[in-house]
Scaffold this motif. Structure first.
Motif, PDB file in Angstrom:
ATOM      1  N   LYS A  10       6.814  10.120 -19.400  1.00  0.00           N
ATOM      2  CA  LYS A  10       7.379   9.000 -18.649  1.00  0.00           C
ATOM      3  C   LYS A  10       6.355   8.420 -17.680  1.00  0.00           C
ATOM      4  O   LYS A  10       6.146   7.202 -17.625  1.00  0.00           O
ATOM      5  CB  LYS A  10       8.619   9.434 -17.866  1.00  0.00           C
ATOM      6  N   VAL A  11       5.718   9.278 -16.925  1.00  0.00           N
ATOM      7  CA  VAL A  11       4.718   8.796 -15.964  1.00  0.00           C
ATOM      8  C   VAL A  11       3.571   8.095 -16.697  1.00  0.00           C
ATOM      9  O   VAL A  11       3.088   7.043 -16.256  1.00  0.00           O
ATOM     10  CB  VAL A  11       4.188   9.962 -15.100  1.00  0.00           C
ATOM     11  N   TYR A  14       4.802   4.607 -17.817  1.00  0.00           N
ATOM     12  CA  TYR A  14       4.948   3.664 -16.700  1.00  0.00           C
ATOM     13  C   TYR A  14       3.611   3.336 -16.038  1.00  0.00           C
ATOM     14  O   TYR A  14       3.358   2.207 -15.642  1.00  0.00           O
ATOM     15  CB  TYR A  14       5.975   4.195 -15.691  1.00  0.00           C
ATOM     16  N   ARG A  15       2.738   4.331 -15.945  1.00  0.00           N
ATOM     17  CA  ARG A  15       1.421   4.049 -15.344  1.00  0.00           C
ATOM     18  C   ARG A  15       0.630   3.102 -16.239  1.00  0.00           C
ATOM     19  O   ARG A  15      -0.092   2.237 -15.757  1.00  0.00           O
ATOM     20  CB  ARG A  15       0.633   5.342 -15.130  1.00  0.00           C
ATOM     21  N   ALA A  18       1.964  -0.307 -15.628  1.00  0.00           N
ATOM     22  CA  ALA A  18       1.555  -0.787 -14.306  1.00  0.00           C
ATOM     23  C   ALA A  18       0.083  -1.182 -14.284  1.00  0.00           C
ATOM     24  O   ALA A  18      -0.299  -2.183 -13.676  1.00  0.00           O
ATOM     25  CB  ALA A  18       1.820   0.296 -13.256  1.00  0.00           C
ATOM     26  N   LEU A  52      15.841   5.662 -19.973  1.00  0.00           N
ATOM     27  CA  LEU A  52      14.654   5.242 -19.228  1.00  0.00           C
ATOM     28  C   LEU A  52      13.742   4.397 -20.093  1.00  0.00           C
ATOM     29  O   LEU A  52      12.866   3.696 -19.582  1.00  0.00           O
ATOM     30  CB  LEU A  52      13.891   6.470 -18.722  1.00  0.00           C
ATOM     31  N   PRO A  66      12.142  -0.290 -18.631  1.00  0.00           N
ATOM     32  CA  PRO A  66      12.628  -1.118 -17.526  1.00  0.00           C
ATOM     33  C   PRO A  66      12.017  -0.742 -16.178  1.00  0.00           C
ATOM     34  O   PRO A  66      11.957   0.445 -15.864  1.00  0.00           O
ATOM     35  CB  PRO A  66      14.147  -0.846 -17.536  1.00  0.00           C
ATOM     36  N   PRO A  67      11.524  -1.703 -15.453  1.00  0.00           N
ATOM     37  CA  PRO A  67      11.681  -3.153 -15.601  1.00  0.00           C
ATOM     38  C   PRO A  67      10.654  -3.820 -16.521  1.00  0.00           C
ATOM     39  O   PRO A  67      10.730  -5.027 -16.739  1.00  0.00           O
ATOM     40  CB  PRO A  67      11.476  -3.651 -14.161  1.00  0.00           C
ATOM     41  N   SER A  98       8.944  -2.022  -8.261  1.00  0.00           N
ATOM     42  CA  SER A  98       8.354  -0.792  -8.799  1.00  0.00           C
ATOM     43  C   SER A  98       6.886  -0.654  -8.413  1.00  0.00           C
ATOM     44  O   SER A  98       6.392   0.454  -8.220  1.00  0.00           O
ATOM     45  CB  SER A  98       8.498  -0.748 -10.319  1.00  0.00           C
TER      46      SER A  98
ATOM     47  N   TYR B  38      14.420   0.563  -9.117  1.00  0.00           N
ATOM     48  CA  TYR B  38      13.050   0.612  -9.604  1.00  0.00           C
ATOM     49  C   TYR B  38      11.964   1.035  -8.608  1.00  0.00           C
ATOM     50  O   TYR B  38      10.836   1.254  -9.031  1.00  0.00           O
ATOM     51  CB  TYR B  38      12.665  -0.757 -10.166  1.00  0.00           C
ATOM     52  N   SER B  39      12.277   1.149  -7.326  1.00  0.00           N
ATOM     53  CA  SER B  39      11.182   1.370  -6.368  1.00  0.00           C
ATOM     54  C   SER B  39      10.461   2.695  -6.577  1.00  0.00           C
ATOM     55  O   SER B  39       9.314   2.854  -6.178  1.00  0.00           O
ATOM     56  CB  SER B  39      11.694   1.256  -4.929  1.00  0.00           C
ATOM     57  N   THR B  40      11.129   3.670  -7.207  1.00  0.00           N
ATOM     58  CA  THR B  40      10.457   4.956  -7.452  1.00  0.00           C
ATOM     59  C   THR B  40      10.206   5.197  -8.945  1.00  0.00           C
ATOM     60  O   THR B  40       9.886   6.314  -9.347  1.00  0.00           O
ATOM     61  CB  THR B  40      11.304   6.130  -6.901  1.00  0.00           C
ATOM     62  N   ARG B  41      10.338   4.152  -9.756  1.00  0.00           N
ATOM     63  CA  ARG B  41      10.289   4.337 -11.203  1.00  0.00           C
ATOM     64  C   ARG B  41       8.952   4.881 -11.700  1.00  0.00           C
ATOM     65  O   ARG B  41       8.881   5.533 -12.737  1.00  0.00           O
ATOM     66  CB  ARG B  41      10.635   3.007 -11.899  1.00  0.00           C
ATOM     67  N   LEU B  42       7.876   4.630 -10.983  1.00  0.00           N
ATOM     68  CA  LEU B  42       6.568   5.101 -11.436  1.00  0.00           C
ATOM     69  C   LEU B  42       6.300   6.556 -11.052  1.00  0.00           C
ATOM     70  O   LEU B  42       5.290   7.124 -11.434  1.00  0.00           O
ATOM     71  CB  LEU B  42       5.444   4.219 -10.867  1.00  0.00           C
ATOM     72  N   ARG B  48      17.139   7.207 -13.311  1.00  0.00           N
ATOM     73  CA  ARG B  48      18.055   6.080 -13.240  1.00  0.00           C
ATOM     74  C   ARG B  48      19.329   6.540 -12.520  1.00  0.00           C
ATOM     75  O   ARG B  48      19.785   7.662 -12.737  1.00  0.00           O
ATOM     76  CB  ARG B  48      18.379   5.649 -14.668  1.00  0.00           C
TER      77      ARG B  48
END
Lengths: 148, 76
Positions: A10-11, A14-15, A18, A52, A66-67, A98, B38-42, B48
């Motif tokens: 997951k990280v 998402y990373r 980002a 997720l 998401p997002p 995020s 979403y603020s901690t999603r990373l 969720r």
């Protein structure tokens, strides 16, 4: 498959979004986690079950984290000079939230296509009378997330 | 989940599709939803919100219509 590997994948996903504004391929996730193809696929399936990620039918192409969107959309977000695609209006603000940096959202009016642009600081968007509307009730969002 | 210039345009959009307009959300409300989701999603330990939490989150920003209730939205 393990909860610890789910978190690593997951990280990594998402990373990657980002850092690049693009969806990661299996090789990208492997490079960040050191996991093999099978373990990554298992973790992606688990993350899908946790709502997720949304995967394409091949079980490994990421449609949504998401997002972040894995495909181009009308909801564009610029943060730190990087242009991201968001899945929907909510997720457009969600990308800024995020990344925890100021950004700019560019989208449009759902009815007329009139361009919508708004600056979003770390404390939220600048004042506007524009509205958000969601057609699908919360209980059904994940029944067809692309439609939602 | 779309942006609209005004309530009038939401109504026009819904009328064109023969669907009922849903509760409208202001931009400050949408920002609070975005930060909550979403603020901690990373981060590794983020997750969720669960259905029981979701109801409370929406209610706390004035969205208490049954439309926002996840009901049987069970998962993971």
């Amino acid at each position: 498959m393990s909860a610890e590997e789910d978190v690593r994948v997951k990280v990594a996903v998402y990373r990657h979004f980002a850092d690049t504004a693009r969806r990661p391929e299996i090789a990208d996730i492997a490079a960040r986690t050191g996991l093999d193809h099978g373990r990554i696929r298992a973790a992606l399936a688990s993350l899908r079950a946790q709502r997720l990620l949304l995967l394409e039918p091949d079980g490994e192409t990421i449609r949504m984290a998401p997002p972040f969107s894995g495909v181009p959309t009308v909801h564009q977000v610029e943060v730190n000079g990087i242009a991201y695609s968001a899945n929907c209006a909510w997720d457009a603000l969600g990308v800024v939230a995020s990344l925890q940096q100021a950004g700019r959202v560019r989208s449009e009016c759902g009815q007329t296509g009139e361009p919508f642009e708004i600056a979003v600081g770390r404390d939220g968007p600048e004042p506007t009378s524009w509205l958000f509307h969601c057609l699908v009730p919360a209980a059904q969002w994940w029944s067809d997330l692309v439609f939602t | 989940m779309l942006f609209f210039r005004s309530e009038e345009r939401v109504r026009a959009w819904c009328a064109a599709r023969n669907v009922t307009p849903r509760p409208l959300v202001t931009m400050p409300q949408l920002w609070k939803m975005s930060v909550t989701w979403y603020s901690t999603r990373l981060e590794g330990e983020s997750r969720r919100p669960q259905p029981g939490e979701i109801r409370g989150i929406f209610a706390s920003i004035g969205l208490d219509d049954p439309f926002w209730d996840p009901l049987s939205d069970t998962f993971g």
